[in-house]
Design an enzyme around this catalytic site. Structure first.
Site, PDB file in Angstrom:
ATOM      1  N   ARG A  92       0.847  -1.065  -0.020  1.00 59.95           N
ATOM      2  CA  ARG A  92      -0.125  -0.078   0.093  1.00 59.95           C
ATOM      3  C   ARG A  92       0.822   1.360  -0.088  1.00 59.95           C
ATOM      4  O   ARG A  92       2.093   1.109   0.142  1.00 59.95           O
ATOM      5  CB  ARG A  92      -0.789  -0.125   1.303  1.00 59.95           C
ATOM      6  CG  ARG A  92      -0.022  -0.304   2.428  1.00 59.95           C
ATOM      7  CD  ARG A  92      -0.591   0.057   3.863  1.00 59.95           C
ATOM      8  NE  ARG A  92      -0.569   1.586   3.483  1.00 59.95           N
ATOM      9  CZ  ARG A  92       0.382   2.491   3.910  1.00 59.95           C
ATOM     10  NH1 ARG A  92       1.825   1.822   4.182  1.00 59.95           N
ATOM     11  NH2 ARG A  92       0.578   3.824   3.858  1.00 59.95           N
ATOM     12  N   GLY A  93       0.140   2.294  -0.429  1.00 55.95           N
ATOM     13  CA  GLY A  93       0.945   3.623  -0.275  1.00 55.95           C
ATOM     14  C   GLY A  93       1.258   3.913  -1.562  1.00 55.95           C
ATOM     15  O   GLY A  93       1.781   3.228  -2.534  1.00 55.95           O
ATOM     16  N   ALA A  94       1.249   5.242  -1.968  1.00 55.53           N
ATOM     17  CA  ALA A  94       1.182   5.592  -3.382  1.00 55.53           C
ATOM     18  C   ALA A  94       2.489   5.183  -3.977  1.00 55.53           C
ATOM     19  O   ALA A  94       2.485   4.465  -5.220  1.00 55.53           O
ATOM     20  CB  ALA A  94       0.942   7.036  -3.407  1.00 55.53           C
ATOM     21  N   ARG A 117      -6.808   0.058  -7.163  1.00 51.48           N
ATOM     22  CA  ARG A 117      -7.234   0.884  -6.340  1.00 51.48           C
ATOM     23  C   ARG A 117      -7.189   2.249  -6.999  1.00 51.48           C
ATOM     24  O   ARG A 117      -6.188   2.658  -7.721  1.00 51.48           O
ATOM     25  CB  ARG A 117      -6.265   0.906  -5.224  1.00 51.48           C
ATOM     26  CG  ARG A 117      -6.474  -0.168  -4.296  1.00 51.48           C
ATOM     27  CD  ARG A 117      -5.657  -0.095  -2.940  1.00 51.48           C
ATOM     28  NE  ARG A 117      -6.097   1.052  -2.157  1.00 51.48           N
ATOM     29  CZ  ARG A 117      -5.491   1.374  -0.941  1.00 51.48           C
ATOM     30  NH1 ARG A 117      -4.187   1.262  -1.133  1.00 51.48           N
ATOM     31  NH2 ARG A 117      -6.326   2.381  -0.002  1.00 51.48           N
ATOM     32  N   GLN A 164      -3.270   2.373   9.949  1.00 49.81           N
ATOM     33  CA  GLN A 164      -1.714   2.465   9.595  1.00 49.81           C
ATOM     34  C   GLN A 164      -0.850   3.216  10.279  1.00 49.81           C
ATOM     35  O   GLN A 164       0.232   3.049  10.419  1.00 49.81           O
ATOM     36  CB  GLN A 164      -2.124   3.101   8.122  1.00 49.81           C
ATOM     37  CG  GLN A 164      -2.579   2.353   6.941  1.00 49.81           C
ATOM     38  CD  GLN A 164      -3.922   2.415   6.791  1.00 49.81           C
ATOM     39  OE1 GLN A 164      -4.728   2.927   7.939  1.00 49.81           O
ATOM     40  NE2 GLN A 164      -4.581   2.814   5.525  1.00 49.81           N
ATOM     41  N   ASP A 185      -1.885  10.781  -2.232  1.00 52.77           N
ATOM     42  CA  ASP A 185      -2.156   9.797  -3.291  1.00 52.77           C
ATOM     43  C   ASP A 185      -2.379  10.373  -4.782  1.00 52.77           C
ATOM     44  O   ASP A 185      -2.106   9.636  -5.844  1.00 52.77           O
ATOM     45  CB  ASP A 185      -3.361   8.899  -2.777  1.00 52.77           C
ATOM     46  CG  ASP A 185      -2.964   8.305  -1.700  1.00 52.77           C
ATOM     47  OD1 ASP A 185      -3.084   8.733  -0.412  1.00 52.77           O
ATOM     48  OD2 ASP A 185      -2.973   7.135  -1.501  1.00 52.77           O
ATOM     49  N   ASN A 242      -5.569  12.450   0.129  1.00 54.08           N
ATOM     50  CA  ASN A 242      -4.666  11.574   1.118  1.00 54.08           C
ATOM     51  C   ASN A 242      -5.480  10.915   2.060  1.00 54.08           C
ATOM     52  O   ASN A 242      -6.821  11.044   1.953  1.00 54.08           O
ATOM     53  CB  ASN A 242      -4.122  12.599   1.827  1.00 54.08           C
ATOM     54  CG  ASN A 242      -2.658  11.812   2.319  1.00 54.08           C
ATOM     55  OD1 ASN A 242      -2.060  10.907   1.795  1.00 54.08           O
ATOM     56  ND2 ASN A 242      -2.606  12.268   3.674  1.00 54.08           N
ATOM     57  N   LYS A 243      -5.116  10.216   2.765  1.00 54.89           N
ATOM     58  CA  LYS A 243      -5.909   9.459   3.701  1.00 54.89           C
ATOM     59  C   LYS A 243      -7.085  10.329   4.608  1.00 54.89           C
ATOM     60  O   LYS A 243      -6.697  11.403   4.899  1.00 54.89           O
ATOM     61  CB  LYS A 243      -5.008   8.947   4.791  1.00 54.89           C
ATOM     62  CG  LYS A 243      -5.564   7.903   5.769  1.00 54.89           C
ATOM     63  CD  LYS A 243      -6.367   6.752   5.139  1.00 54.89           C
ATOM     64  CE  LYS A 243      -5.619   6.107   3.977  1.00 54.89           C
ATOM     65  NZ  LYS A 243      -6.521   5.076   3.197  1.00 54.89           N
TER      66      LYS A 243
HETATM   67  C1  LIG Z   1       3.697   7.844   1.046  1.00 57.28           C
HETATM   68  S1  LIG Z   1       1.926   8.302   0.688  1.00 57.28           S
HETATM   69  C2  LIG Z   1       1.228   7.021   1.303  1.00 57.28           C
HETATM   70  C3  LIG Z   1      -0.391   7.440   1.244  1.00 57.28           C
HETATM   71  O1  LIG Z   1      -1.144   6.062   1.065  1.00 57.28           O
HETATM   72  C4  LIG Z   1      -1.805   6.007   2.201  1.00 57.28           C
HETATM   73  O2  LIG Z   1      -3.015   5.480   1.793  1.00 57.28           O
HETATM   74  P1  LIG Z   1      -3.345   3.649   1.737  1.00 57.28           P
HETATM   75  O3  LIG Z   1      -2.729   3.264   3.330  1.00 57.28           O
HETATM   76  O4  LIG Z   1      -4.769   3.366   2.030  1.00 57.28           O
HETATM   77  O5  LIG Z   1      -2.303   3.133   0.745  1.00 57.28           O
HETATM   78  C5  LIG Z   1      -2.053   7.284   2.767  1.00 57.28           C
HETATM   79  O6  LIG Z   1      -3.166   7.971   2.064  1.00 57.28           O
HETATM   80  C6  LIG Z   1      -0.663   7.758   2.648  1.00 57.28           C
HETATM   81  O7  LIG Z   1      -0.604   9.160   2.722  1.00 57.28           O
END
Ligand SMILES: CSC[C@H]1O[C@H](OP(=O)(O)O)[C@H](O)[C@@H]1O
EC number: 5.3.1.23
Length: 317
Positions: free
Chosen positions: A44-46, A74, A170, A211, A221-222
């Protein structure tokens, strides 16, 4: 420790659903397995999704699987589709994917320096952050948490306050794990405490990842990022987005058209397989929100600092 890599003709990645209890790796040899890992946030993570998408195309070249479902696994992080497109357009998808991997490693180092320099200029030593933006969200070091790591390495980090980040935690599971591993001073807070603690002066700056960043600077973003931006503005502290250039999507004019992933009610109604809400309760579960550009002080990328507070935008900076 790399979060994701290509080893012996397979994608090897940290299974983030097992953290913080167990550091284990998945060996991925089909696109179908990779899509499953992406959908359940094992990876996960952009930035990490960008590398995963590109490596997935290299896998598809070996297995003959379609890449369309991978590209759409996603919707919010632009990096996934970008990584797939980059590798698919390359004469050698694997070589391109490995370059994307290496470029991300360099980008995170560069963002750490630019971000820590900017915060030093503000005299900021106590920071607040949401979700997980460390090496687990990239290949190594990460974005916002990469800045925090750089501050810690420089001896300028007094404290990091990490939002637990419901519903998938997270922050509590991954950011606290990464901060502990680096020996950085930190405490967890519940998400809804963020704006109030900013009002009480608990942090000198807010740092978040991204993201997808639209051409005007609106940032997806989250979920919880928007609330922190409102709290930061009210408290008069800088609100910084830390993201590589690959997260900027100039084809998206503004945040109002960004697709926000809806992950369904189950993640809200239960936690760790234990039901929280009474049977019959419904739930809304947007995985991201959009912070408008006018609430963002600056966007720090691997190449530049875009000062939105001075009228700059990603497409004009
Ligand atoms: C390094 S930016 C990662 C970004 O992705 C996360 O979302 P997810 O855990 O659902 O993939 C979150 O938005 C982070 O800021």
């Amino acid at each position: 420790m790399r979060t994701i890599d290509w080893i012996d003709e397979a994608i090897v990645l940290v299974d983030q659903t097992r953290l913080p209890g167990d550091l284990t790796y998945l060996r991925i040899t089909t696109v179908a397995e990779l899509i499953d890992a992406i959908k359940r946030l094992a990876v996960r993570g952009a930035p990490a999704l960008g590398v995963a998408g590109a490596l997935g195309v290299a896998l598809a070249a070996r297995t003959g699987e379609p890449i369309g479902p991978l590209r759409e696994a996603r919707p919010t992080a632009v990096n996934l589709a970008w990584g797939v497109d980059q590798a698919a357009a390359a004469p050698d998808p694997l070589a391109r994917a490995l370059r994307i991997r290496d470029e991300d490693i360099a980008a995170c180092l560069a963002m750490g320096v630019l971000g820590a320099d900017l915060l030093a200029g503000h005299g900021a030593t106590r920071v607040m952050t949401v979700c997980n933006t460390g090496g687990l969200a990239a290949v190594e070091r990460g974005t916002a948490l990469g800045v925090i790591q750089t501050m810690h390495e420089r001896g300028t980090l007094r404290e990091a306050l990490a939002l637990e980040t419901r519903p998938l935690l997270q922050g509590a599971r991954l950011t606290a794990w990464e901060l502990a591993r680096m020996g950085a001073p930190h405490r967890l807070i519940v998400d809804s405490a963020g704006p109030f603690l900013l009002a009480r002066g608990a942090a000198d700056a807010v740092l978040i990842g991204a993201d997808r960043i639209a051409a005007n600077g609106d940032t997806a973003n989250k979920i919880g990022s928007y609330a922190l931006a409102l709290g930061a503005r009210r408290a008069g502290v800088p609100f910084l987005v830390i993201a590589p250039e690959t997260t900027i999507d100039l084809a998206t004019p503004g945040g109002d058209v960004i697709t926000i992933e809806d992950r369904g009610p189950a993640e809200v109604l239960s936690i760790g397989g234990v039901r929280l809400a009474p049977e019959g309760a419904g739930a809304l579960n947007p995985a991201f929100d959009v912070t408008p550009a006018d609430l963002i002080t600056a966007i720090v990328t691997d190449r530049r600092v875009i000062r939105l507070d001075r009228g700059e935008t990603p497409d004009h900076a």
